[in-house]
Design a protein around this motif. Structure first.
Motif, short mmCIF file in Angstrom:
data_model
loop_
_atom_site.label_atom_id
_atom_site.label_comp_id
_atom_site.label_asym_id
_atom_site.label_seq_id
_atom_site.Cartn_x
_atom_site.Cartn_y
_atom_site.Cartn_z
N ASP A 90 0.84 -1.20 0.00
CA ASP A 90 0.00 0.00 0.00
C ASP A 90 0.87 1.25 0.00
O ASP A 90 0.62 2.21 0.70
CB ASP A 90 -0.96 0.02 1.20
CG ASP A 90 -1.95 1.19 1.12
OD1 ASP A 90 -2.23 1.64 -0.01
OD2 ASP A 90 -2.41 1.66 2.18
N ARG A 93 0.18 5.05 -3.82
CA ARG A 93 -1.07 4.64 -4.46
C ARG A 93 -1.25 5.20 -5.87
O ARG A 93 -1.96 4.61 -6.69
CB ARG A 93 -2.26 5.06 -3.59
CG ARG A 93 -2.32 4.34 -2.26
CD ARG A 93 -3.45 4.86 -1.40
NE ARG A 93 -3.50 4.18 -0.11
CZ ARG A 93 -4.36 4.49 0.85
NH1 ARG A 93 -5.24 5.47 0.67
NH2 ARG A 93 -4.34 3.82 2.00
N GLN A 99 3.04 -0.36 -8.73
CA GLN A 99 2.11 -1.47 -8.53
C GLN A 99 2.34 -2.59 -9.55
O GLN A 99 2.24 -3.78 -9.21
CB GLN A 99 0.67 -0.95 -8.59
CG GLN A 99 0.34 0.02 -7.47
CD GLN A 99 -0.92 0.82 -7.74
OE1 GLN A 99 -1.77 0.42 -8.53
NE2 GLN A 99 -1.04 1.96 -7.08
N CYS A 102 5.24 -4.55 -8.22
CA CYS A 102 4.98 -5.31 -6.99
C CYS A 102 3.99 -6.46 -7.19
O CYS A 102 4.05 -7.45 -6.45
CB CYS A 102 4.45 -4.38 -5.91
SG CYS A 102 5.63 -3.13 -5.36
N GLN A 105 -1.96 -4.37 -5.01
CA GLN A 105 -2.21 -3.12 -4.28
C GLN A 105 -3.34 -3.36 -3.28
O GLN A 105 -4.39 -3.90 -3.62
CB GLN A 105 -2.60 -2.00 -5.23
CG GLN A 105 -3.16 -0.75 -4.58
CD GLN A 105 -2.17 -0.04 -3.68
OE1 GLN A 105 -0.99 0.05 -4.00
NE2 GLN A 105 -2.64 0.47 -2.54
#
Length: 214
Positions: A90, A93, A99, A102, A105
């Motif tokens: 998180d 954003r 995102q 990774c 989210q």
């Protein structure tokens, strides 16, 4: 000697400084030289590409274009990335490039701190070796996730706190590739005390080592 960079900051409720200290100790036990920074400007450093591992602990906040560009490039070129809970899942954003790297989210934790169960889906993977399904007391993360993730553990939502998600099976632990870099994520670890849970600590330690190509 392998080198690792831990960048901590953001929302204080996740106890980023305390968690950074715990993780630094874990990595030092594995013979890493650990660098601790508390500004996202560290992601823009040219030295990023020389690291074996980067651990972001930076819930919410913002990241500049040059910072995420340099971070993403370093991981694509082979630097490992490992993180947990909101510190990685998180963070930033508004940064879709982050995102994408990774693999997920955070979007909700219905009921806030609750009891739930973590189900090991890949007991054959070295990261999960010897770990069986276990009970956990924390935020149960509901996330938007990348279908290309290799999921190692999941949790199932009861629907008690959000009836429309009853029975939803959600990834908890995953690994993935971003370019030639290895990326590891676990949604466990709301506060520093959760590193006292043996399964949580073992999974994260192994995940970091996997990302760093141990």
């Amino acid at each position: 000697m392998r080198e690792a960079l831990i960048v901590w900051g953001g929302w204080s409720g996740h106890e980023p400084e305390q968690c950074a200290s715990i993780i630094a100790g874990m990595l030092e036990e594995e013979q890493f030289r650990v660098h601790l920074e508390n500004s996202t400007s560290a992601f823009a450093s040219p030295s990023l590409s020389t690291m074996s591992l980067i651990v972001p602990i930076y819930t919410m906040s913002k990241i500049e274009k040059d910072e995420i560009g340099n971070l993403s490039s370093a991981v694509r070129d082979g630097v490992g990335l490992a993180g947990y809970h909101g510190g990685m899942g998180d963070a930033f954003r508004e940064a879709v490039e982050y995102q994408f790297m990774c693999g997920g989210q955070w979007v909700a934790h219905p009921g806030n701190i609750i009891d739930y169960r973590v189900n090991v889906t890949r007991p054959d993977d070295p990261i999960m070796h010897g770990i069986q399904d276990f009970a956990y007391h924390s935020e149960q993360y509901y996330m938007h996730v990348d279908p290309s993730n290799e999921v190692l553990a999941t949790t199932t939502f009861s629907g008690e706190h959000a009836p429309w998600i009853e029975g939803v099976v959600m990834p908890v632990v995953w690994k993935r590739r971003h370019g030639t870099g290895r990326v590891f994520y676990s949604s466990l670890g709301h506060v520093a005390k959760e590193f006292d849970v043996p399964q949580m600590r073992t999974i994260f330690r192994r995940g970091m080592l996997w990302a760093a190509r141990d």
